[in-house]
Design a protein around this motif. Sequence first.
Motif, PDB file in Angstrom:
ATOM      1  N   ILE A  83       0.963  -1.163  -0.046  1.00  0.00           N
ATOM      2  CA  ILE A  83      -0.106   0.002  -0.046  1.00  0.00           C
ATOM      3  C   ILE A  83       0.938   1.280  -0.336  1.00  0.00           C
ATOM      4  O   ILE A  83       1.952   1.539   0.654  1.00  0.00           O
ATOM      5  CB  ILE A  83      -1.002   0.112   1.308  1.00  0.00           C
ATOM      6  CG1 ILE A  83      -2.015  -1.091   1.019  1.00  0.00           C
ATOM      7  CG2 ILE A  83      -1.833   1.156   1.221  1.00  0.00           C
ATOM      8  CD1 ILE A  83      -2.715  -1.506   2.264  1.00  0.00           C
ATOM      9  N   THR A  84       0.598   2.136  -1.023  1.00  0.00           N
ATOM     10  CA  THR A  84       1.609   3.156  -1.246  1.00  0.00           C
ATOM     11  C   THR A  84       0.817   4.555  -1.244  1.00  0.00           C
ATOM     12  O   THR A  84       1.715   5.622  -0.933  1.00  0.00           O
ATOM     13  CB  THR A  84       2.430   3.248  -2.579  1.00  0.00           C
ATOM     14  OG1 THR A  84       1.454   2.925  -3.486  1.00  0.00           O
ATOM     15  CG2 THR A  84       3.365   1.933  -2.438  1.00  0.00           C
ATOM     16  N   ASP A  85      -0.398   4.575  -0.938  1.00  0.00           N
ATOM     17  CA  ASP A  85      -1.087   5.799  -1.018  1.00  0.00           C
ATOM     18  C   ASP A  85      -1.294   6.327   0.449  1.00  0.00           C
ATOM     19  O   ASP A  85      -2.470   5.840   0.843  1.00  0.00           O
ATOM     20  CB  ASP A  85      -2.387   5.725  -1.845  1.00  0.00           C
ATOM     21  CG  ASP A  85      -3.091   7.157  -1.876  1.00  0.00           C
ATOM     22  OD1 ASP A  85      -2.462   7.994  -1.512  1.00  0.00           O
ATOM     23  OD2 ASP A  85      -4.172   7.427  -2.444  1.00  0.00           O
ATOM     24  N   ILE A  86      -0.285   6.815   0.954  1.00  0.00           N
ATOM     25  CA  ILE A  86      -0.437   6.910   2.412  1.00  0.00           C
ATOM     26  C   ILE A  86      -0.119   8.511   3.012  1.00  0.00           C
ATOM     27  O   ILE A  86       0.710   9.111   2.380  1.00  0.00           O
ATOM     28  CB  ILE A  86       0.624   6.101   3.280  1.00  0.00           C
ATOM     29  CG1 ILE A  86       0.543   4.622   2.817  1.00  0.00           C
ATOM     30  CG2 ILE A  86       0.906   6.331   4.771  1.00  0.00           C
ATOM     31  CD1 ILE A  86       1.869   3.895   3.349  1.00  0.00           C
ATOM     32  N   VAL A  87      -0.943   9.052   3.698  1.00  0.00           N
ATOM     33  CA  VAL A  87      -0.568  10.232   3.999  1.00  0.00           C
ATOM     34  C   VAL A  87      -0.644  10.444   5.670  1.00  0.00           C
ATOM     35  O   VAL A  87      -1.466   9.664   6.383  1.00  0.00           O
ATOM     36  CB  VAL A  87      -1.966  11.238   3.757  1.00  0.00           C
ATOM     37  CG1 VAL A  87      -1.653  12.557   4.338  1.00  0.00           C
ATOM     38  CG2 VAL A  87      -2.253  11.213   2.280  1.00  0.00           C
ATOM     39  N   VAL A  88       0.484  10.954   6.172  1.00  0.00           N
ATOM     40  CA  VAL A  88       0.566  10.931   7.637  1.00  0.00           C
ATOM     41  C   VAL A  88       0.312  12.488   8.189  1.00  0.00           C
ATOM     42  O   VAL A  88       1.006  13.560   7.567  1.00  0.00           O
ATOM     43  CB  VAL A  88       1.849  10.596   8.231  1.00  0.00           C
ATOM     44  CG1 VAL A  88       2.154  10.767   9.571  1.00  0.00           C
ATOM     45  CG2 VAL A  88       2.252   9.133   7.731  1.00  0.00           C
ATOM     46  N   LEU A  89      -0.651  12.529   8.929  1.00  0.00           N
ATOM     47  CA  LEU A  89      -1.084  13.967   9.553  1.00  0.00           C
ATOM     48  C   LEU A  89      -0.435  14.016  10.907  1.00  0.00           C
ATOM     49  O   LEU A  89      -0.546  13.354  11.742  1.00  0.00           O
ATOM     50  CB  LEU A  89      -2.644  14.330   9.721  1.00  0.00           C
ATOM     51  CG  LEU A  89      -2.963  14.018   8.229  1.00  0.00           C
ATOM     52  CD1 LEU A  89      -4.881  14.165   8.604  1.00  0.00           C
ATOM     53  CD2 LEU A  89      -3.009  14.883   7.314  1.00  0.00           C
ATOM     54  N   GLU A  90       0.166  15.204  11.087  1.00  0.00           N
ATOM     55  CA  GLU A  90       1.035  15.357  12.286  1.00  0.00           C
ATOM     56  C   GLU A  90       0.874  17.022  12.721  1.00  0.00           C
ATOM     57  O   GLU A  90       0.968  17.822  11.904  1.00  0.00           O
ATOM     58  CB  GLU A  90       2.444  15.013  12.241  1.00  0.00           C
ATOM     59  CG  GLU A  90       3.386  15.747  13.485  1.00  0.00           C
ATOM     60  CD  GLU A  90       2.732  14.821  14.730  1.00  0.00           C
ATOM     61  OE1 GLU A  90       2.690  15.497  15.894  1.00  0.00           O
ATOM     62  OE2 GLU A  90       2.533  13.750  14.734  1.00  0.00           O
ATOM     63  N   LYS A  91       0.214  17.168  13.956  1.00  0.00           N
ATOM     64  CA  LYS A  91       0.130  18.525  14.314  1.00  0.00           C
ATOM     65  C   LYS A  91       1.520  19.476  14.512  1.00  0.00           C
ATOM     66  O   LYS A  91       1.362  20.738  14.404  1.00  0.00           O
ATOM     67  CB  LYS A  91      -0.630  18.611  15.755  1.00  0.00           C
ATOM     68  CG  LYS A  91       0.224  18.255  16.824  1.00  0.00           C
ATOM     69  CD  LYS A  91      -0.666  18.008  18.011  1.00  0.00           C
ATOM     70  CE  LYS A  91      -0.103  17.775  19.314  1.00  0.00           C
ATOM     71  NZ  LYS A  91      -0.837  17.843  20.571  1.00  0.00           N
TER      72      LYS A  91
END
Length: 84
Positions: free
Chosen positions: A31-39
């Motif tokens: 799985i390559t469509d990854i978004v990491v959200l960090e504040k």
Amino acid sequence: MSQVKRNPSVVIIGAGMTGMLMVIKLRIAGITDIVVLEKKESVGGTWRENTYPGSACDVPAHMYTYSFEPNPNWSRFFCPRTRN
């Protein structure tokens, strides 16, 4: 019957140890469509957030590693936070 391989879009909230592990495991799974959200502006989670004097990990250092990348050379059993 043939299986169609899917590549779902994944959003991970938080760039601490668990968030980073999820990225690694998802990529291994293809799985390559990854978004990491960090504040914050950098990774780190708990280690980055807790900056009070004397802060340290409450988990033995050898347990605070990924099983596929062990680190047997910790200098202390409970590692202190050393950067500002």
